[in-house]
Design a protein around this motif. Structure first.
Motif, PDB file in Angstrom:
ATOM      1  N   GLU A 394       0.834  -1.210   0.000  1.00  0.00           N
ATOM      2  CA  GLU A 394       0.000   0.000   0.000  1.00  0.00           C
ATOM      3  C   GLU A 394       0.865   1.255   0.000  1.00  0.00           C
ATOM      4  O   GLU A 394       0.542   2.250  -0.658  1.00  0.00           O
ATOM      5  N   ALA A 395       1.976   1.186   0.724  1.00  0.00           N
ATOM      6  CA  ALA A 395       2.890   2.337   0.748  1.00  0.00           C
ATOM      7  C   ALA A 395       3.485   2.579  -0.642  1.00  0.00           C
ATOM      8  O   ALA A 395       3.766   3.721  -1.016  1.00  0.00           O
ATOM      9  N   GLU A 396       3.624   1.500  -1.408  1.00  0.00           N
ATOM     10  CA  GLU A 396       4.178   1.633  -2.761  1.00  0.00           C
ATOM     11  C   GLU A 396       3.096   1.904  -3.805  1.00  0.00           C
ATOM     12  O   GLU A 396       3.392   2.027  -4.999  1.00  0.00           O
ATOM     13  N   GLY A 397       1.820   1.903  -3.360  1.00  0.00           N
ATOM     14  CA  GLY A 397       0.719   2.171  -4.291  1.00  0.00           C
ATOM     15  C   GLY A 397       0.270   0.969  -5.103  1.00  0.00           C
ATOM     16  O   GLY A 397      -0.536   1.098  -6.032  1.00  0.00           O
ATOM     17  N   LEU A 398       0.767  -0.215  -4.758  1.00  0.00           N
ATOM     18  CA  LEU A 398       0.400  -1.403  -5.539  1.00  0.00           C
ATOM     19  C   LEU A 398      -1.086  -1.729  -5.390  1.00  0.00           C
ATOM     20  O   LEU A 398      -1.718  -2.221  -6.330  1.00  0.00           O
ATOM     21  N   ASP A 399      -1.629  -1.478  -4.199  1.00  0.00           N
ATOM     22  CA  ASP A 399      -3.056  -1.760  -3.984  1.00  0.00           C
ATOM     23  C   ASP A 399      -3.901  -0.988  -4.989  1.00  0.00           C
ATOM     24  O   ASP A 399      -4.882  -1.508  -5.519  1.00  0.00           O
ATOM     25  N   GLN A 400      -3.494   0.267  -5.276  1.00  0.00           N
ATOM     26  CA  GLN A 400      -4.261   1.086  -6.208  1.00  0.00           C
ATOM     27  C   GLN A 400      -4.168   0.535  -7.632  1.00  0.00           C
ATOM     28  O   GLN A 400      -5.130   0.592  -8.394  1.00  0.00           O
ATOM     29  N   VAL A 401      -3.009  -0.023  -7.958  1.00  0.00           N
ATOM     30  CA  VAL A 401      -2.851  -0.645  -9.285  1.00  0.00           C
ATOM     31  C   VAL A 401      -3.826  -1.821  -9.414  1.00  0.00           C
ATOM     32  O   VAL A 401      -4.552  -1.958 -10.408  1.00  0.00           O
ATOM     33  N   PHE A 402      -3.853  -2.666  -8.382  1.00  0.00           N
ATOM     34  CA  PHE A 402      -4.738  -3.840  -8.430  1.00  0.00           C
ATOM     35  C   PHE A 402      -6.208  -3.429  -8.420  1.00  0.00           C
ATOM     36  O   PHE A 402      -7.015  -3.948  -9.192  1.00  0.00           O
ATOM     37  N   LEU A 403      -6.557  -2.492  -7.539  1.00  0.00           N
ATOM     38  CA  LEU A 403      -7.961  -2.078  -7.434  1.00  0.00           C
ATOM     39  C   LEU A 403      -8.427  -1.430  -8.738  1.00  0.00           C
ATOM     40  O   LEU A 403      -9.534  -1.701  -9.213  1.00  0.00           O
ATOM     41  N   ALA A 404      -7.565  -0.600  -9.326  1.00  0.00           N
ATOM     42  CA  ALA A 404      -7.925   0.070 -10.588  1.00  0.00           C
ATOM     43  C   ALA A 404      -8.128  -0.944 -11.708  1.00  0.00           C
ATOM     44  O   ALA A 404      -8.907  -0.719 -12.638  1.00  0.00           O
ATOM     45  N   ALA A 405      -7.447  -2.074 -11.594  1.00  0.00           N
ATOM     46  CA  ALA A 405      -7.567  -3.110 -12.625  1.00  0.00           C
ATOM     47  C   ALA A 405      -8.731  -4.060 -12.344  1.00  0.00           C
ATOM     48  O   ALA A 405      -8.965  -4.988 -13.117  1.00  0.00           O
ATOM     49  N   GLY A 406      -9.428  -3.823 -11.228  1.00  0.00           N
ATOM     50  CA  GLY A 406     -10.591  -4.652 -10.916  1.00  0.00           C
ATOM     51  C   GLY A 406     -10.291  -5.855 -10.043  1.00  0.00           C
ATOM     52  O   GLY A 406     -11.143  -6.725  -9.861  1.00  0.00           O
ATOM     53  N   PHE A 407      -9.079  -5.931  -9.486  1.00  0.00           N
ATOM     54  CA  PHE A 407      -8.747  -7.017  -8.556  1.00  0.00           C
ATOM     55  C   PHE A 407      -9.343  -6.721  -7.172  1.00  0.00           C
ATOM     56  O   PHE A 407      -9.494  -5.569  -6.789  1.00  0.00           O
ATOM     57  N   GLU A 408      -9.642  -7.774  -6.432  1.00  0.00           N
ATOM     58  CA  GLU A 408      -9.928  -7.612  -5.002  1.00  0.00           C
ATOM     59  C   GLU A 408      -8.603  -7.532  -4.258  1.00  0.00           C
ATOM     60  O   GLU A 408      -7.649  -8.240  -4.595  1.00  0.00           O
ATOM     61  N   TRP A 409      -8.551  -6.715  -3.230  1.00  0.00           N
ATOM     62  CA  TRP A 409      -7.336  -6.501  -2.433  1.00  0.00           C
ATOM     63  C   TRP A 409      -7.657  -6.935  -1.004  1.00  0.00           C
ATOM     64  O   TRP A 409      -8.366  -6.249  -0.290  1.00  0.00           O
ATOM     65  N   ARG A 410      -7.167  -8.098  -0.621  1.00  0.00           N
ATOM     66  CA  ARG A 410      -7.634  -8.717   0.629  1.00  0.00           C
ATOM     67  C   ARG A 410      -6.602  -8.679   1.743  1.00  0.00           C
ATOM     68  O   ARG A 410      -5.525  -8.109   1.591  1.00  0.00           O
ATOM     69  N   ASP A 411      -6.929  -9.346   2.858  1.00  0.00           N
ATOM     70  CA  ASP A 411      -6.030  -9.390   4.022  1.00  0.00           C
ATOM     71  C   ASP A 411      -5.264 -10.706   4.066  1.00  0.00           C
ATOM     72  O   ASP A 411      -5.722 -11.734   3.560  1.00  0.00           O
ATOM     73  N   ALA A 412      -4.096 -10.661   4.728  1.00  0.00           N
ATOM     74  CA  ALA A 412      -3.162 -11.784   4.732  1.00  0.00           C
ATOM     75  C   ALA A 412      -3.782 -13.069   5.285  1.00  0.00           C
ATOM     76  O   ALA A 412      -4.332 -13.090   6.388  1.00  0.00           O
ATOM     77  N   SER A 413      -3.638 -14.149   4.514  1.00  0.00           N
ATOM     78  CA  SER A 413      -4.219 -15.443   4.871  1.00  0.00           C
ATOM     79  C   SER A 413      -3.716 -16.467   3.857  1.00  0.00           C
ATOM     80  O   SER A 413      -3.285 -16.113   2.771  1.00  0.00           O
ATOM     81  N   CYS A 414      -3.783 -17.751   4.223  1.00  0.00           N
ATOM     82  CA  CYS A 414      -3.467 -18.792   3.245  1.00  0.00           C
ATOM     83  C   CYS A 414      -4.555 -18.840   2.165  1.00  0.00           C
ATOM     84  O   CYS A 414      -4.313 -19.280   1.045  1.00  0.00           O
ATOM     85  N   SER A 415      -5.751 -18.456   2.561  1.00  0.00           N
ATOM     86  CA  SER A 415      -6.853 -18.207   1.643  1.00  0.00           C
ATOM     87  C   SER A 415      -7.073 -19.337   0.639  1.00  0.00           C
ATOM     88  O   SER A 415      -7.157 -20.505   1.003  1.00  0.00           O
ATOM     89  N   MET A 416      -7.130 -18.996  -0.631  1.00  0.00           N
ATOM     90  CA  MET A 416      -7.579 -19.907  -1.679  1.00  0.00           C
ATOM     91  C   MET A 416      -6.536 -20.961  -2.078  1.00  0.00           C
ATOM     92  O   MET A 416      -6.770 -21.753  -2.979  1.00  0.00           O
ATOM     93  N   CYS A 417      -5.400 -20.986  -1.393  1.00  0.00           N
ATOM     94  CA  CYS A 417      -4.408 -22.023  -1.703  1.00  0.00           C
ATOM     95  C   CYS A 417      -4.971 -23.391  -1.363  1.00  0.00           C
ATOM     96  O   CYS A 417      -4.870 -24.331  -2.137  1.00  0.00           O
ATOM     97  N   GLY A 418      -5.573 -23.487  -0.158  1.00  0.00           N
ATOM     98  CA  GLY A 418      -6.178 -24.751   0.246  1.00  0.00           C
ATOM     99  C   GLY A 418      -7.632 -24.576   0.663  1.00  0.00           C
ATOM    100  O   GLY A 418      -8.344 -25.544   0.892  1.00  0.00           O
ATOM    101  N   GLY A 419      -8.050 -23.336   0.771  1.00  0.00           N
ATOM    102  CA  GLY A 419      -9.456 -23.045   1.038  1.00  0.00           C
ATOM    103  C   GLY A 419      -9.919 -23.310   2.461  1.00  0.00           C
ATOM    104  O   GLY A 419     -11.125 -23.325   2.720  1.00  0.00           O
ATOM    105  N   SER A 420      -8.979 -23.483   3.400  1.00  0.00           N
ATOM    106  CA  SER A 420      -9.386 -23.798   4.778  1.00  0.00           C
ATOM    107  C   SER A 420     -10.321 -22.741   5.359  1.00  0.00           C
ATOM    108  O   SER A 420     -11.188 -23.047   6.168  1.00  0.00           O
ATOM    109  N   ASN A 421     -10.117 -21.489   4.974  1.00  0.00           N
ATOM    110  CA  ASN A 421     -10.915 -20.403   5.559  1.00  0.00           C
ATOM    111  C   ASN A 421     -12.204 -20.162   4.789  1.00  0.00           C
ATOM    112  O   ASN A 421     -12.927 -19.207   5.066  1.00  0.00           O
ATOM    113  N   GLY A 422     -12.493 -21.009   3.799  1.00  0.00           N
ATOM    114  CA  GLY A 422     -13.726 -20.862   3.040  1.00  0.00           C
ATOM    115  C   GLY A 422     -13.552 -20.117   1.722  1.00  0.00           C
ATOM    116  O   GLY A 422     -14.506 -20.005   0.945  1.00  0.00           O
TER     117      GLY A 422
END
Lengths: 472, 208
Positions: A394-422
């Motif tokens: 975020e300090a480097e402005g990367l979040d804005q690049v992703f958001l402007a391109a239509g990506f979701e910008w989420r919080d740190a987690s193993c997330s969709m690698c194995g889907g444990s968190n849903g």
């Protein structure tokens, strides 16, 4: 003159408490990392036995597998699935009860366990790092000896004794020399290695990655390579520490800094003794020419089912080994792919950039560089590897690049690698993913996974199909 | 863990081959904590064989017969405990009240996990297991005895069958020593190592 030693031999020998050549040896564990997976079973068992953690300062716990990647402010109370909520809460309860430091949902130091260990300087050259996770080899990128352990009985053993019983594996050195072509990354190097030697290719071996390509690589890239050692069957992957390592570590929270800098100097002097001797012997050797590599994608249901993006889906009929032919056919059936289909024509439904393999700052920069000024044409999300990586991006402005391109910008987690968190890929959906495993159902029942580098995943988000990032 | 010496208990015949660890504890219970009292893991033991979709006991499943509520021994079909390495399968076995299993073969990892938790797995030749199964089916609620020091199983008809066990495993079960207990026998050596290690690596002092 003592016998020449490899990095692995040297660090192993430094940790042997009870020697037993040829059998299981008792090793000292410098640092132990605990995540939220099924680790509550180890604590439940310890509680029922009335045991305590023998060296609580040498264990660090962090929530990563089950923590949500969205609506974090109200978590864990807001986690809808009661079982998932309970797992997140249990690590907090267990850490408190057993006196272990824990980076919970709202801690600025929270993140994927293999991302935060190095990031905090908890991981250092020459230390034995135990962690209840198959991707523990990540920590070997800094010259630590990574020991993956089970989440119940073996974790309980480390907690109760600060030691681990291990049989010494054989050694395999993989030497990668040459300059990587443009847009060819550490992920492509490790996928090329796995494609070549197979998922069982390094079973029973501790791997050392060496050569000029590795020397020129950042710590982030080295971690990506070591991370996927297990995908070639090796539980241990290591890289000799060098000035890149020391520069990376200097000033990090757990890096040595006491006694007016004298501690750092003493540690550094020790670390410099660790790399393999020039004439060290390895049980096996392999070499790879970096300049011949290309961006890789997986097409099947094992990481070894990976090919350069310019290739096509293989013809099972052309596989000579009967058993492998059957396996390739089953993989293509699951992946709903016809033999001969050009890989670059395969349509993608969604993109996931994240995981302990590829969610560090350098990975996000690589993806952002591709997506800059373009738009995602399919659902895409970025899940940074740690809260600190997220803040830096975020300090480097990367979040804005992703958001402007239509990506979701989420919080740190193993997330969709194995889907444990849903965070799951829906059945039948095809995902371009920067993760480490494309097993059947890994990202959700019926999910179709293609693994690749962050730049390649970003390119797929732009075009909606697998794409050679060099031609975008 | 509780030492294992001699056990006399109701033995249940579970005449099904290849009951894997996913049948012993179905995957959806992987997130289940094991609380004091262990009633939860007793409940999930062989859950889908014991209970239907409405969580009602299946009347036709052998372990649901009242006479087997206190079963302490299971005589099993071949390959009991094959499949995934989940240790919860051993927890559930113990928490259900079973301390000994007798079969022609077992899953390797499950067998090791059982030993760690004080549950004895006994391998006997298939014809002997079949004979025990037949006796138990003919006399529901019959008791058997497992004598670990003598390495002998006594069948309902009084016949005795010797079994093999690795000497180290036997000793650990008799003493109630799991891996942690064995390691802590080396405690003096561990402490001496740590003292020297701290002296050699003073920069690690803040976290050692």
């Amino acid at each position: 003159m003592s016998a020449p030693l490899s990095l692995f031999d040297r660090v192993w020998a430094r940790h042997v408490i009870v020697p037993n050549p040829g059998g299981e040896e008792l090793l000292f564990v410098d640092r132990n990392l605990v995540h939220d997976g099924s680790t509550f079973l180890a604590f439940d068992q310890m509680r029922s036995e009335g045991r305590t953690v023998r060296k609580p300062k040498q264990t660090l716990a962090v929530t990563d597998h089950y923590v949500p990647s969205a609506q974090r402010a109200t978590a864990p109370a807001s986690i809808a699935n009661a079982e998932i909520r309970r797992v997140v809460e249990l690590l907090d309860i267990n850490a408190r009860e057993f006196g272990i430091e824990h980076y919970g949902v709202h801690d600025a130091r929270q993140g994927i366990i293999h991302v935060i260990g190095p990031e905090l300087g908890w991981t250092q050259p020459g230390l034995l790092i135990a962690c209840c996770d198959s991707h523990t080899a990540t920590h070997g990128a800094l010259g630590a000896l990574p020991i993956p352990i089970g989440q119940s009985n073996q974790l309980r053993h480390v907690l109760a004794t600060q030691t681990v019983w291990q049989k010494k594996p054989k050694t395999l050195r993989i030497t990668i020399d040459g300059v990587l072509p443009a847009h060819v990354s550490a992920k492509d190097v490790i996928l090329a290695i796995i494609a070549r030697i197979g998922i069982g290719g390094a079973v029973g071996h501790a791997v050392e990655y060496a050569g000029s390509t590795i020397r020129a690589m950042s710590i982030e890239g080295r971690m990506t390579i070591c991370n996927m050692s297990i995908e070639a069957g090796a539980r241990i992957g290591m890289i000799a520490p060098d000035d890149t390592t020391y520069t990376y570590l200097h000033g990090r929270p757990f890096a040595p800094n006491g006694n007016n800098g004298a501690d750092w100097d003493r540690a550094l002097a020790y670390w410099r003794t660790l790399p393999s001797d020039a004439d060290a012997r390895f049980d096996r050797e392999l070499s790879l020419n970096a300049s011949e590599l290309a961006p890789m994608v997986s097409w099947g249901t094992s990481p070894e089912d990976s090919s350069p993006i310019s290739d096509s889906v293989p013809e099972p009929a052309s596989v000579t080994d009967a058993e492998k032919r059957g396996r390739v056919q089953r993989a293509l059936d699951y992946m709903k792919l016809a033999p001969g289909t050009p890989l670059a024509s395969i349509k993608i439904d969604r993109v996931f950039i994240g995981s302990c393999t590829n969610a560090r700052i350098e990975d996000l920069r690589a993806a952002a560089a591709v997506i800059q000024g373009r738009r995602a044409t399919i659902p895409a999300m970025v899940v940074p590897g740690s809260t600190a990586v997220k803040r830096q991006a975020e300090a480097e402005g990367l979040d804005q690049v992703f958001l402007a391109a239509g990506f979701e910008w989420r919080d740190a987690s193993c997330s969709m690698c194995g889907g444990s968190n849903g965070d799951l890929v829906a059945a039948g959906q095809r995902c371009a993913s920067t993760t480490n495993r494309n097993f059947e159902g890994r990202q959700g029942p019926g999910a179709l996974t293609h693994i690749m580098s962050p730049a390649m995943a970003a390119a797929a988000a732009v075009t909606g199909h697998l794409t050679d990032v060099r031609t975008l | 863990m509780t030492p294992f010496t001699t056990l006399t208990a109701v033995a249940a015949p579970l005449d099904i081959a290849k009951i894997d660890t996913g049948m012993i504890v179905p995957g959806r219970f992987q997130r289940l904590p094991r609380r004091a009292g262990h009633a939860d893991y007793a409940r999930v033991f062989l859950h889908d064989l014991r209970f239907d979709a409405q969580e009602q006991p299946r009347a036709d499943f052998i372990l649901n017969q009242p006479v087997y509520q206190q079963a302490g021994i299971l005589v099993t079909g071949p390959d009991f405990g094959c499949g995934s390495s989940r240790e919860s399968a051993a927890y559930a076995t113990l928490d259900f009240g079973v301390r000994a299993l007798i079969g022609a073969s077992f899953g390797d990892v499950y067998r090791g996990n059982c030993m760690q938790n004080g549950v004895l797995t006994i391998v006997l030749p298939q014809p002997v297991v079949a004979g025990l199964m037949a006796q138990l089916q003919a006399a529901p609620g019959a008791r058997m005895t497992v004598d670990l020091p003598q390495q002998i199983v006594t069948a309902p008809d009084g016949a005795t069958h010797a079994f093999d066990i690795d000497a180290t495993r036997k000793e650990r079960l008799l003493e109630g020593l799991d891996d942690v207990g064995v390691t802590l026998q080396h405690l003096a050596q561990i402490e001496a190592f740590e003292k020297q290690y701290r002296a050699d690596m003073p920069w690690l002092a803040p976290i050692l």
